[in-house]
Design a protein around this motif. Structure first.
Motif, short mmCIF file in Angstrom:
data_model
loop_
_atom_site.label_atom_id
_atom_site.label_comp_id
_atom_site.label_asym_id
_atom_site.label_seq_id
_atom_site.Cartn_x
_atom_site.Cartn_y
_atom_site.Cartn_z
N ALA A 1 0.83 -1.21 0.00
CA ALA A 1 0.00 0.00 0.00
C ALA A 1 0.86 1.26 0.00
CB ALA A 1 -0.92 -0.01 1.22
N GLU A 2 1.91 1.28 0.80
CA GLU A 2 2.81 2.43 0.83
C GLU A 2 3.49 2.62 -0.52
OE1 GLU A 2 4.25 2.24 5.52
OE2 GLU A 2 5.35 1.12 3.96
N ALA A 3 3.97 1.53 -1.09
CA ALA A 3 4.65 1.60 -2.37
C ALA A 3 3.71 2.09 -3.47
CB ALA A 3 5.24 0.24 -2.73
N ALA A 4 2.49 1.58 -3.50
CA ALA A 4 1.54 1.97 -4.54
C ALA A 4 1.22 3.46 -4.46
CB ALA A 4 0.27 1.14 -4.42
N ARG A 5 0.99 3.96 -3.26
CA ARG A 5 0.70 5.39 -3.11
C ARG A 5 1.89 6.24 -3.53
NH1 ARG A 5 -1.75 3.50 1.78
NH2 ARG A 5 0.12 4.09 2.96
N ASP A 6 3.09 5.84 -3.12
CA ASP A 6 4.29 6.60 -3.47
C ASP A 6 4.51 6.60 -4.98
OD1 ASP A 6 6.72 8.05 -2.98
OD2 ASP A 6 7.84 6.19 -3.24
N PHE A 7 4.25 5.47 -5.60
CA PHE A 7 4.48 5.35 -7.04
C PHE A 7 3.61 6.33 -7.82
CE2 PHE A 7 6.55 2.30 -10.00
CZ PHE A 7 6.09 2.82 -11.19
N VAL A 8 2.31 6.34 -7.55
CA VAL A 8 1.42 7.20 -8.35
C VAL A 8 1.62 8.67 -8.01
CG1 VAL A 8 -0.27 5.38 -8.79
CG2 VAL A 8 -0.55 6.84 -6.78
N ARG A 9 1.90 8.99 -6.75
CA ARG A 9 2.18 10.39 -6.40
C ARG A 9 3.41 10.88 -7.15
NH1 ARG A 9 0.80 9.15 -0.81
NH2 ARG A 9 3.03 8.79 -0.45
#
Length: 243
Positions: free
Chosen positions: A211-219
């Motif tokens: 979840a952290e990685a996914a949010r960081d990726f799209v931001r």
């Protein structure tokens, strides 16, 4: 702890027409799906969301990414409203990955949605885009074909032979990867293009839990996209070999 997560941002588009879906069949096969709808309307958004769920269910039931994508591709291609030169029905780039007990990871795609794996800190791209940049690659200082012109997608009525004859690649391509611990990344072009165009290492955006990685990726994708940010969507899953 949940082993997968998705995240998306709308960017500068009027509609969020990317969609993800995950489905696990009674057999234990699990399908991970990401679709990137072509265009920005209510109809395309709703169709893409439904198509993502259908593809996840179909691929999980088959226990194989290629079988699932080919079945749904054929189903949409046969719809009466898609026939004829003036038909205008929703379409989407699609990528699906399937894990199943005792079987390797299978991946199938049409369009320019991509699959990667992170293995021991290194990102490996598994898919090859279906667009004019692939058909006419850059060479001798020339930029190559337009990467925004898609040459195969879910919802197309082109047969396998038609796509091969016109563009030189199959309508649907597949890859199989041996079972191993890895982090799977499915990404729309609005997610991977800004980072790769900025010469960023995608591995830097795959740190932490899914979840952290996914949010960081799209931001980060939106931050690097400039003034015309596309929909940015990723699905990240930590895969472990199943017996």
């Amino acid at each position: 702890m949940r082993t997968y997560a998705t995240a998306q941002l709308i960017g500068d588009r009027t509609h969020q027409c990317d969609a993800t879906a995950v489905h696990t069949a009674p057999s234990g096969a699990r399908a991970y799906v990401l679709l990137d709808g072509i265009g920005s309307t209510d109809e395309i958004r709703d169709w893409t969301r439904n198509a993502a769920r259908r593809l996840a269910r179909t691929a999980a039931r088959h226990g194989d990414a290629e079988a699932g994508l080919r079945a749904l591709y054929a189903r949409y291609a046969a719809e009466p409203d898609r026939q004829g030169p003036w038909a205008r029905m929703p379409e989407a780039c699609a990528v699906v990955a399937v894990t199943a007990p005792g079987r390797p990871l299978t991946i199938a795609w049409c369009g320019d949605t991509r699959a990667y794996v992170l293995v021991r800190g290194t990102v490996q791209r598994l898919t090859d885009d279906h667009n004019l940049r692939r058909v006419f690659p850059a060479r001798d200082g020339r930029p190559g074909g337009n990467r925004n012109i898609i040459t195969s997608c879910l919802g197309s009525t082109y047969t396998e032979d038609q796509v091969k004859n016109e563009y030189g690649h199959p309508a649907i391509e597949t890859v199989t990867r041996g079972a191993e611990d890895c982090r799977l990344l499915l990404a729309s072009d609005g997610a991977y293009e800004p980072l790769e165009d900025s010469c960023r290492d995608l591995a830097d955006y795959l740190i932490g839990d899914p979840a952290e990685a996914a949010r960081d990726f799209v931001r980060s994708a939106i931050d690097h996209a400039g003034t015309r940010a596309d929909n940015a969507t990723v699905l990240i899953a930590d895969l472990r070999p199943a017996n």
